[in-house]
Design a protein around this motif. Structure first.
Motif, PDB file in Angstrom:
ATOM      1  N   GLY A 234       0.827  -1.200   0.000  1.00 22.51           N
ATOM      2  CA  GLY A 234       0.000   0.000   0.000  1.00 22.51           C
ATOM      3  C   GLY A 234       0.862   1.251   0.000  1.00 22.51           C
ATOM      4  N   ILE A 235       0.667   2.067   1.012  1.00 26.74           N
ATOM      5  CA  ILE A 235       1.468   3.289   1.157  1.00 26.74           C
ATOM      6  C   ILE A 235       2.815   2.906   1.746  1.00 26.74           C
ATOM      7  N   PRO A 236       3.908   3.138   1.024  1.00 29.69           N
ATOM      8  CA  PRO A 236       5.208   2.630   1.480  1.00 29.69           C
ATOM      9  C   PRO A 236       5.795   3.493   2.587  1.00 29.69           C
ATOM     10  N   PRO A 237       6.499   2.871   3.550  1.00 23.85           N
ATOM     11  CA  PRO A 237       7.238   3.642   4.542  1.00 23.85           C
ATOM     12  C   PRO A 237       8.355   4.438   3.853  1.00 23.85           C
ATOM     13  N   PRO A 238       8.796   5.540   4.460  1.00 23.12           N
ATOM     14  CA  PRO A 238       8.458   5.994   5.825  1.00 23.12           C
ATOM     15  C   PRO A 238       7.168   6.797   5.921  1.00 23.12           C
ATOM     16  N   ALA A 239       6.474   7.018   4.774  1.00 23.05           N
ATOM     17  CA  ALA A 239       5.191   7.726   4.849  1.00 23.05           C
ATOM     18  C   ALA A 239       4.242   6.935   5.745  1.00 23.05           C
ATOM     19  N   PRO A 240       3.582   7.580   6.694  1.00 21.55           N
ATOM     20  CA  PRO A 240       2.769   6.830   7.652  1.00 21.55           C
ATOM     21  C   PRO A 240       1.399   6.458   7.090  1.00 21.55           C
ATOM     22  N   SER A 241       0.947   5.300   7.460  1.00 23.45           N
ATOM     23  CA  SER A 241      -0.449   4.886   7.290  1.00 23.45           C
ATOM     24  C   SER A 241      -0.741   3.948   8.441  1.00 23.45           C
ATOM     25  N   TRP A 242      -2.001   3.800   8.769  1.00 22.79           N
ATOM     26  CA  TRP A 242      -2.331   2.949   9.909  1.00 22.79           C
ATOM     27  C   TRP A 242      -1.891   1.510   9.671  1.00 22.79           C
ATOM     28  N   GLY A 243      -1.960   1.058   8.412  1.00 19.39           N
ATOM     29  CA  GLY A 243      -1.556  -0.306   8.112  1.00 19.39           C
ATOM     30  C   GLY A 243      -0.077  -0.537   8.309  1.00 19.39           C
ATOM     31  N   ASN A 244       0.768   0.340   7.755  1.00 18.96           N
ATOM     32  CA  ASN A 244       2.202   0.089   7.923  1.00 18.96           C
ATOM     33  C   ASN A 244       2.683   0.405   9.341  1.00 18.96           C
ATOM     34  N   MET A 245       1.926   1.221  10.091  1.00 19.91           N
ATOM     35  CA  MET A 245       2.259   1.415  11.503  1.00 19.91           C
ATOM     36  C   MET A 245       2.014   0.133  12.294  1.00 19.91           C
ATOM     37  N   ILE A 246       0.916  -0.570  11.966  1.00 21.36           N
ATOM     38  CA  ILE A 246       0.645  -1.848  12.628  1.00 21.36           C
ATOM     39  C   ILE A 246       1.714  -2.867  12.251  1.00 21.36           C
ATOM     40  N   ALA A 247       2.107  -2.880  10.969  1.00 20.70           N
ATOM     41  CA  ALA A 247       3.153  -3.801  10.529  1.00 20.70           C
ATOM     42  C   ALA A 247       4.470  -3.516  11.231  1.00 20.70           C
ATOM     43  N   GLN A 248       4.790  -2.252  11.390  1.00 14.66           N
ATOM     44  CA  GLN A 248       6.024  -1.888  12.067  1.00 14.66           C
ATOM     45  C   GLN A 248       5.968  -2.261  13.544  1.00 14.66           C
ATOM     46  N   GLY A 249       4.799  -2.048  14.175  1.00 19.07           N
ATOM     47  CA  GLY A 249       4.682  -2.319  15.599  1.00 19.07           C
ATOM     48  C   GLY A 249       4.706  -3.787  15.955  1.00 19.07           C
ATOM     49  N   GLN A 250       4.326  -4.671  15.008  1.00 19.96           N
ATOM     50  CA  GLN A 250       4.304  -6.092  15.327  1.00 19.96           C
ATOM     51  C   GLN A 250       5.700  -6.641  15.588  1.00 19.96           C
ATOM     52  N   TRP A 262      -2.451   1.792  19.309  1.00 23.61           N
ATOM     53  CA  TRP A 262      -2.922   3.114  18.895  1.00 23.61           C
ATOM     54  C   TRP A 262      -3.441   3.139  17.457  1.00 23.61           C
ATOM     55  N   PRO A 263      -2.682   2.666  16.456  1.00 31.51           N
ATOM     56  CA  PRO A 263      -3.246   2.675  15.092  1.00 31.51           C
ATOM     57  C   PRO A 263      -4.432   1.736  14.935  1.00 31.51           C
ATOM     58  N   CYS A 264      -4.429   0.597  15.644  1.00 33.09           N
ATOM     59  CA  CYS A 264      -5.585  -0.309  15.582  1.00 33.09           C
ATOM     60  C   CYS A 264      -6.833   0.367  16.143  1.00 33.09           C
ATOM     61  N   ALA A 265      -6.681   1.079  17.239  1.00 33.60           N
ATOM     62  CA  ALA A 265      -7.820   1.779  17.835  1.00 33.60           C
ATOM     63  C   ALA A 265      -8.344   2.861  16.901  1.00 33.60           C
ATOM     64  N   ALA A 266      -7.441   3.611  16.270  1.00 34.21           N
ATOM     65  CA  ALA A 266      -7.876   4.653  15.336  1.00 34.21           C
ATOM     66  C   ALA A 266      -8.622   4.047  14.152  1.00 34.21           C
ATOM     67  N   LEU A 267      -8.098   2.948  13.621  1.00 37.50           N
ATOM     68  CA  LEU A 267      -8.753   2.287  12.493  1.00 37.50           C
ATOM     69  C   LEU A 267     -10.103   1.719  12.901  1.00 37.50           C
ATOM     70  N   PHE A 268     -10.170   1.105  14.072  1.00 43.28           N
ATOM     71  CA  PHE A 268     -11.422   0.502  14.555  1.00 43.28           C
ATOM     72  C   PHE A 268     -12.508   1.558  14.726  1.00 43.28           C
ATOM     73  N   VAL A 269     -12.187   2.657  15.395  1.00 41.63           N
ATOM     74  CA  VAL A 269     -13.181   3.704  15.654  1.00 41.63           C
ATOM     75  C   VAL A 269     -13.683   4.310  14.341  1.00 41.63           C
ATOM     76  N   THR A 270     -12.785   4.568  13.410  1.00 44.79           N
ATOM     77  CA  THR A 270     -13.182   5.191  12.149  1.00 44.79           C
ATOM     78  C   THR A 270     -14.047   4.261  11.308  1.00 44.79           C
ATOM     79  N   VAL A 271     -13.639   3.003  11.193  1.00 44.14           N
ATOM     80  CA  VAL A 271     -14.413   2.037  10.404  1.00 44.14           C
ATOM     81  C   VAL A 271     -15.783   1.810  11.037  1.00 44.14           C
TER      82      VAL A 271
END
Length: 288
Positions: A234-250, A262-271
C-alpha cells in the motif's frame, strides 16, 4: 383501574419522543466521530504542537506515552506516534474517499446507462461487470499493487477498479425500478433527451442508495488499504499509514504493544463510525 393504566399511558406518550432522540443520536454520534477524526487528521498537525511524522532521532526511540513533547510516545525510529497516527489517518481517509468517489461516479454512470437503455447496452455492460466480479478481487488487487508498485495513487486505482461493479449493480437495480414510475414515462413522452432524464430524474433518485453503499464501502476500503500497507503493497514507509504502523509495531509487539494498539484503535473507531453511519442512512432512506 385508572391508576394501573396511567403508567402505560405515560409510557406510550413518551415513547415517540424517546424514539426521536434515539434516531437523532444514531445519526449524530457516528457523524460527529467522523468529523472529529477528519478534523484531527487534516487540521490537527497544523494547530497541534506535534513534530513531523518522519525524521525523528533514534536517541528518542521507544519513549513512553506522556513523555515531554510526545503525548503517545515514539516508535523505534524516534518518530512521534501521535503525529504519525494523524498523518496516517489523512492518507487512509484520502484513499477511502477517492476509491468510493471513483467507484460511485464510474459504476453509478454505467449502472444507470445499463438500466435506462436496456437491450444490447445492458447486456454488454453487465456481462463485462460479471467477468470482473468473477475474479477474486482481493487477490487481483494484491497482484495489481505488486505490479504497479507501492504508492498511494496505485492503491487508489487498484481498489477503485474493483469497486465499480458493486456500484454499477446497485445503480442498475435502482434505475430499473425508476423506469416503471409514471414521471419517467411522462418525461419520455414529452421528448426529453435521454441524458437529461438521467441527470434530472435518475441521478437524484438513485443517489441516496449509492451514497449509503459508499459510506459502508468506506470502512471496507480502509480495512483493505490497511491490509495492503501491512503487507508492504500500500502506502510505502516511511510515509505513515495505519496499516504500515501496525506492521512496524508487530516487530516489537511483546515489548511495546502500544505501537500496535494506537493505530488499531484509530482504524477501529473510524471504520465503526462509517459502518454505523451507512447503516443509519440506509434505514432512514428505506423508510424504516
Amino acid at each position: 383501574m385508572a391508576v394501573v393504566d396511567a403508567p402505560a399511558l405515560v409510557e406510550f406518550e413518551a415513547s415517540p419522543r424517546a424514539g426521536g432522540w434515539l434516531r437523532r443520536l444514531e445519526l449524530a454520534v457516528p457523524a460527529a466521530v467522523l468529523v472529529l477524526v477528519a478534523a484531527a487528521c487534516f487540521a490537527g498537525p497544523l494547530v497541534l504542537p506535534v513534530p513531523p511524522p518522519i525524521g525523528g532521532s533514534v536517541l528518542e526511540s521507544y519513549l513512553d506515552a506522556f513523555s515531554p513533547g510526545h503525548l503517545l510516545g515514539t516508535d523505534p525510529n524516534g518518530n512521534d506516534i501521535l503525529s504519525r497516527i494523524l498523518h496516517g489517518g489523512r492518507s487512509s481517509l484520502i484513499v477511502a474517499v477517492s476509491v468510493n468517489l471513483l467507484g460511485l461516479v464510474a459504476g453509478g454512470t454505467l449502472g444507470a446507462l445499463s438500466g435506462y437503455l436496456g437491450g444490447a447496452v445492458d447486456t454488454v455492460i453487465m456481462r463485462v461487470l460479471d467477468v470482473l466480479i468473477a475474479f477474486p478481487s482481493l487477490v487481483l488487487t494484491l497482484a495489481v499493487a505488486q505490479s504497479l508498485g507501492a504508492s498511494q495513487t496505485n492503491t487508489i486505482l487498484a481498489l477503485a477498479f474493483f469497486s465499480i461493479p458493486a456500484f454499477a449493480r446497485i445503480s442498475r437495480a435502482a434505475t430499473l425500478r425508476l423506469r416503471e414510475q409514471p414521471f419517467m414515462a411522462a418525461a419520455q413522452l414529452c421528448g426529453t433527451p435521454g441524458w437529461r432524464v438521467l441527470l434530472r430524474h435518475v441521478g437524484p433518485n438513485i443517489a441516496p442508495q449509492l451514497i449509503t453503499f459508499g459510506m459502508l464501502g468506506m470502512g471496507i476500503v480502509m480495512v483493505i488499504e490497511g491490509a495492503l500497507s501491512f503487507l508492504g503493497l500500500g502506502i510505502p514507509p516511511p510515509a505513515p499509514s495505519w496499516g504500515n504502523m501496525i506492521a512496524q509495531g508487530q516487530q516489537s509487539l511483546s515489548a511495546t504493544p502500544m505501537l500496535v494498539v494506537w493505530p488499531c484503535a484509530a482504524l477501529f473507531v473510524t471504520v465503526l463510525a462509517f459502518n454505523l453511519l451507512g447503516e443509519t442512512l440506509r434505514a432512514r432512506w428505506s423508510g424504516r
